[in-house]
Every structure is written in C-alpha cells, then in structure tokens.
Design a protein around this motif. Structure first.
Motif, PDB file in Angstrom:
ATOM      1  N   ARG A  31      12.320  18.532  11.747  1.00 31.49           N
ATOM      2  CA  ARG A  31      11.878  17.268  12.321  1.00 31.49           C
ATOM      3  C   ARG A  31      12.240  17.200  13.801  1.00 31.49           C
ATOM      4  O   ARG A  31      13.232  17.783  14.242  1.00 31.49           O
ATOM      5  CB  ARG A  31      12.522  16.081  11.586  1.00 31.49           C
ATOM      6  CG  ARG A  31      12.168  15.997  10.105  1.00 31.49           C
ATOM      7  CD  ARG A  31      12.844  14.806   9.451  1.00 31.49           C
ATOM      8  NE  ARG A  31      12.271  13.558   9.924  1.00 31.49           N
ATOM      9  CZ  ARG A  31      11.351  12.855   9.260  1.00 31.49           C
ATOM     10  NH1 ARG A  31      10.907  13.288   8.095  1.00 31.49           N
ATOM     11  NH2 ARG A  31      10.895  11.729   9.746  1.00 31.49           N
ATOM     12  N   THR A  32      11.432  16.478  14.544  1.00 31.80           N
ATOM     13  CA  THR A  32      11.758  16.229  15.948  1.00 31.80           C
ATOM     14  C   THR A  32      12.986  15.318  16.022  1.00 31.80           C
ATOM     15  O   THR A  32      13.208  14.493  15.127  1.00 31.80           O
ATOM     16  CB  THR A  32      10.580  15.535  16.654  1.00 31.80           C
ATOM     17  OG1 THR A  32      10.197  14.377  15.916  1.00 31.80           O
ATOM     18  CG2 THR A  32       9.403  16.467  16.789  1.00 31.80           C
ATOM     19  N   ALA A  33      13.815  15.466  17.072  1.00 32.58           N
ATOM     20  CA  ALA A  33      13.681  16.406  18.175  1.00 32.58           C
ATOM     21  C   ALA A  33      14.118  17.818  17.726  1.00 32.58           C
ATOM     22  O   ALA A  33      15.108  17.972  17.025  1.00 32.58           O
ATOM     23  CB  ALA A  33      14.541  15.960  19.362  1.00 32.58           C
ATOM     24  N   ALA A  34      13.353  18.831  18.184  1.00 31.30           N
ATOM     25  CA  ALA A  34      13.602  20.201  17.745  1.00 31.30           C
ATOM     26  C   ALA A  34      13.634  21.138  18.941  1.00 31.30           C
ATOM     27  O   ALA A  34      12.632  21.296  19.643  1.00 31.30           O
ATOM     28  CB  ALA A  34      12.516  20.642  16.762  1.00 31.30           C
ATOM     29  N   VAL A  61       7.243  22.374  13.035  1.00 24.63           N
ATOM     30  CA  VAL A  61       7.882  21.132  13.470  1.00 24.63           C
ATOM     31  C   VAL A  61       7.086  19.946  12.946  1.00 24.63           C
ATOM     32  O   VAL A  61       5.847  19.944  12.984  1.00 24.63           O
ATOM     33  CB  VAL A  61       7.991  21.060  15.008  1.00 24.63           C
ATOM     34  CG1 VAL A  61       8.627  19.746  15.448  1.00 24.63           C
ATOM     35  CG2 VAL A  61       8.808  22.236  15.528  1.00 24.63           C
ATOM     36  N   CYS A 103       6.580  15.786  13.310  1.00 27.47           N
ATOM     37  CA  CYS A 103       6.789  14.582  14.099  1.00 27.47           C
ATOM     38  C   CYS A 103       6.373  13.398  13.237  1.00 27.47           C
ATOM     39  O   CYS A 103       5.191  13.252  12.905  1.00 27.47           O
ATOM     40  CB  CYS A 103       5.961  14.631  15.381  1.00 27.47           C
ATOM     41  SG  CYS A 103       6.095  13.177  16.436  1.00 27.47           S
ATOM     42  N   GLU A 111       5.319  25.795  18.326  1.00 25.48           N
ATOM     43  CA  GLU A 111       6.724  25.572  18.696  1.00 25.48           C
ATOM     44  C   GLU A 111       7.328  26.840  19.309  1.00 25.48           C
ATOM     45  O   GLU A 111       8.143  26.769  20.236  1.00 25.48           O
ATOM     46  CB  GLU A 111       7.540  25.101  17.474  1.00 25.48           C
ATOM     47  CG  GLU A 111       7.887  26.158  16.448  1.00 25.48           C
ATOM     48  CD  GLU A 111       6.685  26.730  15.726  1.00 25.48           C
ATOM     49  OE1 GLU A 111       6.647  27.954  15.498  1.00 25.48           O
ATOM     50  OE2 GLU A 111       5.778  25.933  15.378  1.00 25.48           O
ATOM     51  N   THR A 164       2.369  17.933  23.945  1.00 30.07           N
ATOM     52  CA  THR A 164       3.774  17.939  23.532  1.00 30.07           C
ATOM     53  C   THR A 164       4.672  17.352  24.607  1.00 30.07           C
ATOM     54  O   THR A 164       4.587  17.727  25.780  1.00 30.07           O
ATOM     55  CB  THR A 164       4.231  19.387  23.235  1.00 30.07           C
ATOM     56  OG1 THR A 164       3.294  20.002  22.361  1.00 30.07           O
ATOM     57  CG2 THR A 164       5.596  19.392  22.581  1.00 30.07           C
ATOM     58  N   ILE A 204      11.451  19.626  21.646  1.00 30.12           N
ATOM     59  CA  ILE A 204      10.198  18.948  21.323  1.00 30.12           C
ATOM     60  C   ILE A 204      10.555  17.590  20.719  1.00 30.12           C
ATOM     61  O   ILE A 204      11.163  17.530  19.644  1.00 30.12           O
ATOM     62  CB  ILE A 204       9.381  19.771  20.320  1.00 30.12           C
ATOM     63  CG1 ILE A 204       9.032  21.143  20.902  1.00 30.12           C
ATOM     64  CG2 ILE A 204       8.126  19.023  19.887  1.00 30.12           C
ATOM     65  CD1 ILE A 204       8.494  22.134  19.875  1.00 30.12           C
ATOM     66  N   VAL A 205      10.181  16.513  21.389  1.00 29.29           N
ATOM     67  CA  VAL A 205      10.549  15.185  20.886  1.00 29.29           C
ATOM     68  C   VAL A 205       9.380  14.466  20.232  1.00 29.29           C
ATOM     69  O   VAL A 205       9.575  13.609  19.364  1.00 29.29           O
ATOM     70  CB  VAL A 205      11.173  14.307  21.988  1.00 29.29           C
ATOM     71  CG1 VAL A 205      12.469  14.903  22.479  1.00 29.29           C
ATOM     72  CG2 VAL A 205      10.208  14.116  23.156  1.00 29.29           C
ATOM     73  N   ARG A 206       8.153  14.784  20.646  1.00 32.54           N
ATOM     74  CA  ARG A 206       6.968  14.218  19.997  1.00 32.54           C
ATOM     75  C   ARG A 206       5.756  15.038  20.425  1.00 32.54           C
ATOM     76  O   ARG A 206       5.794  15.745  21.420  1.00 32.54           O
ATOM     77  CB  ARG A 206       6.767  12.740  20.354  1.00 32.54           C
ATOM     78  CG  ARG A 206       6.541  12.464  21.831  1.00 32.54           C
ATOM     79  CD  ARG A 206       6.238  10.984  22.075  1.00 32.54           C
ATOM     80  NE  ARG A 206       7.296  10.111  21.614  1.00 32.54           N
ATOM     81  CZ  ARG A 206       8.377   9.799  22.333  1.00 32.54           C
ATOM     82  NH1 ARG A 206       8.541  10.307  23.559  1.00 32.54           N
ATOM     83  NH2 ARG A 206       9.291   9.004  21.856  1.00 32.54           N
TER      84      ARG A 206
END
Length: 310
Positions: free
Chosen positions: A85-88, A111, A113, A127, A155, A162-164
């Motif tokens: 899951r984000t954040a990744a 990943v 979101c 990712e 992204t 990666i947050v969203r």
C-alpha cells in the motif's frame, strides 16, 4: 572484465525481457521473448519461459540473484504477490519480495493506492520503473512522474516514495476504438504519422474538453465523413484527442496535489514519450525530464535494497 551482478526480468502481460546487469546498472546482455505472463499457464510454462531468456546466464553463473517485476506477480501470473500500500518506497517494496516454490526467482510486489474515498488504483511493473528513475535522478524524489502506455500512470512521488497515482486507460482505449468501433471503419490499416492531425486532436481536448469525451469521439467519424480530415489522418486525430483528455485531467490532478512547481518527468518507450512531450508542449507544460526504460535500474536498486547482491 565486467562481472555480472544480477539477472533482472521485466515480465509484462504480453512480453518478457531479461537483462544481465553489472553492479553499476549497465545492461551487459539482453534477451526477449513473446512469453508474457498472460500467455502462460502453470508452473512448468513459467519455468520454461524463464529458462529461454535467462537459462544460459544462470548455468554459467548459478549464484547470480534473479529478480522480476511486472504482471508475473499478478493474479494471472506465476505467483500472486500481494500489493504494497502507498506510501511505498524502495525499502517497502524490497521487504515484500516473494518467490514461487522451488525457484531462485524473487518477484517485486505491485502497489495499491486506496484512500477509502475514491476507487482503488493499482500498478505492477511501473513501481520498478519509478524506483529506477529515482535511482538515476535523485531530483525526482518530490515530483510527478508520468508513465505513458496501455494504462498510463500519473504518479505523485514524495520523499522518494509513491504516495498516490491515477491510471488512464488511454492506450487500450485507442486500440479498442480503432479495432472494434465505428470510428475505425474509415481508417486505413496502417497509421500514417501526422503531427498536425495529432495536435488538432490534442487542441480539441484542451480547448473543448468540457463537451465530454463521448461527444468529441464522434468527431473522429464526422470529420472523416465530411472530408474535413483525410481518412489517413483520423487515427492520429483520435490519438491526440485521447492523449489530450488524459493530459487535461492529469495536469489538473497534478495541480490539485500541489505538484505544479515540482518536476514533471516522462518515463517509457521513446516514441510514445516523444508523443506525450509534444502534447504537453501544446498545453504549455512540457516535461522537465524524459527517460527511456528505467526498469533495469529499478531492478538493481530493489535487489540492492533487499540485500540480494553479494
């Protein structure tokens, strides 16, 4: 003599590419096969496909670590690897590598979101490209990275994670409309490059996108029927219209998340990135950086984060 450090595999739905990498990320050799994850069924088929592209390297140096990304880790791949899951970031992905039974292969997770407000979004393979882009260009640690393709990804990267992200089915929609809709009936089988027609479609989305994509799509037919565009130019107009709508939404999404002043990067196949850069320029917001395939660099960075390298 350069010493190989990793066998990296980019295993998508329809294609398979293997890279023999040294410790600096240079690609020493590359093999490819039309053995995508969605074309294979059962453990033996995946083992045979992997041996086809990487077997000689493995027999020559059996201790080399083996790492794959992409749809090989999906529900329709070799092993369903749970999403992170984000954040990744790279460390989060490296901590969740998985292995099919009785193999030396490690598979990178995708990943997820899901903020509970909007429908969930997922990525597999992109990712790793993002990790590779960050490894090569640390200035992208806070940025908007766009990966054009069948399913384009916009992204938001913050502090290297990666947050969203938001997926646009632009490439697939183009293929479906060309092959299976009334729009394709006027189009010749082969696409003739036509930058003017492409940018006319981009401008239609930019300037009149509030009319709605379903309405504007019919213009692909009506412009041809009325001879206002030659039939040979209709595919390029359709491409521009679809990419223009993606950019209209994507740039608004970028601004809504406070990324207007952060770097904007394109990552992907050069011809497609050139097309997106041309369209972004028509919006007055060209990308700051355009990168080719960064999957090998991402695989090396993830192998290093997972301590797979000797």
């Amino acid at each position: 003599m350069v010493t190989p450090a990793l066998i990296g595999v980019d295993w998508g739905s329809t294609s398979l590419r293997a890279f023999l990498l040294d410790a600096d990320g240079s690609v020493l050799q590359e093999h490819a096969a039309a053995k995508g994850a969605s074309t294979l069924h059962g453990h033996p088929a995946f083992v045979a496909a992997l041996d086809e592209v990487a077997g000689a390297w493995r027999r020559a140096q059996p201790a080399l670590p083996l790492l794959a990304c992409g749809m090989v880790g999906s529900q329709h791949g070799w092993l369903d690897v749970p999403y992170v899951r984000t954040a990744a970031g790279a460390a989060d992905l490296a901590a969740k590598l998985a292995q099919p039974s009785d193999t030396a292969l490690h598979i990178v997770p995708g990943v997820l979101c899901d903020d509970g407000k909007l429908p969930p979004d997922v990525m597999r393979g992109e990712e790793t490209q993002i990790v590779g882009a960050l490894a090569q260009h640390p200035q992208l640690a806070d940025s908007c990275i766009v990966l054009p393709g069948t399913h384009s990804k916009w992204t938001h990267v913050a502090q290297g994670a990666i947050v969203r992200f938001a997926t646009h089915m632009t490439g697939e929609l183009y293929a479906v409309l060309r092959q299976h809709s009334v729009l394709g009936r006027l189009m010749p089988p082969e696409v003739t490059p036509d930058a003017q027609a492409f940018l006319r479609g981009v401008a239609a989305a930019r300037d009149h996108g509030d009319l709605g994509l379903p309405h504007q799509l019919f213009a692909v037919r009506s412009l041809g029927v009325t001879a206002q565009l030659p039939h040979a130019a209709l595919a390029e107009y359709l491409s521009g219209l679809l990419i223009g709508h993606e950019l209209r939404a994507g740039l608004a999404w970028r601004a809504a998340h406070g990324l207007r002043e952060q770097p904007l990067a394109l990552v992907g196949a050069a011809p497609l990135c050139e097309r997106y850069q041309l369209a972004l320029g028509h919006f007055g917001q060209p990308a700051h950086l355009v990168l080719d395939n960064t999957a090998p660099a991402g695989l090396l960075a993830l192998a290093r984060a997972a301590r797979l390298l000797s």
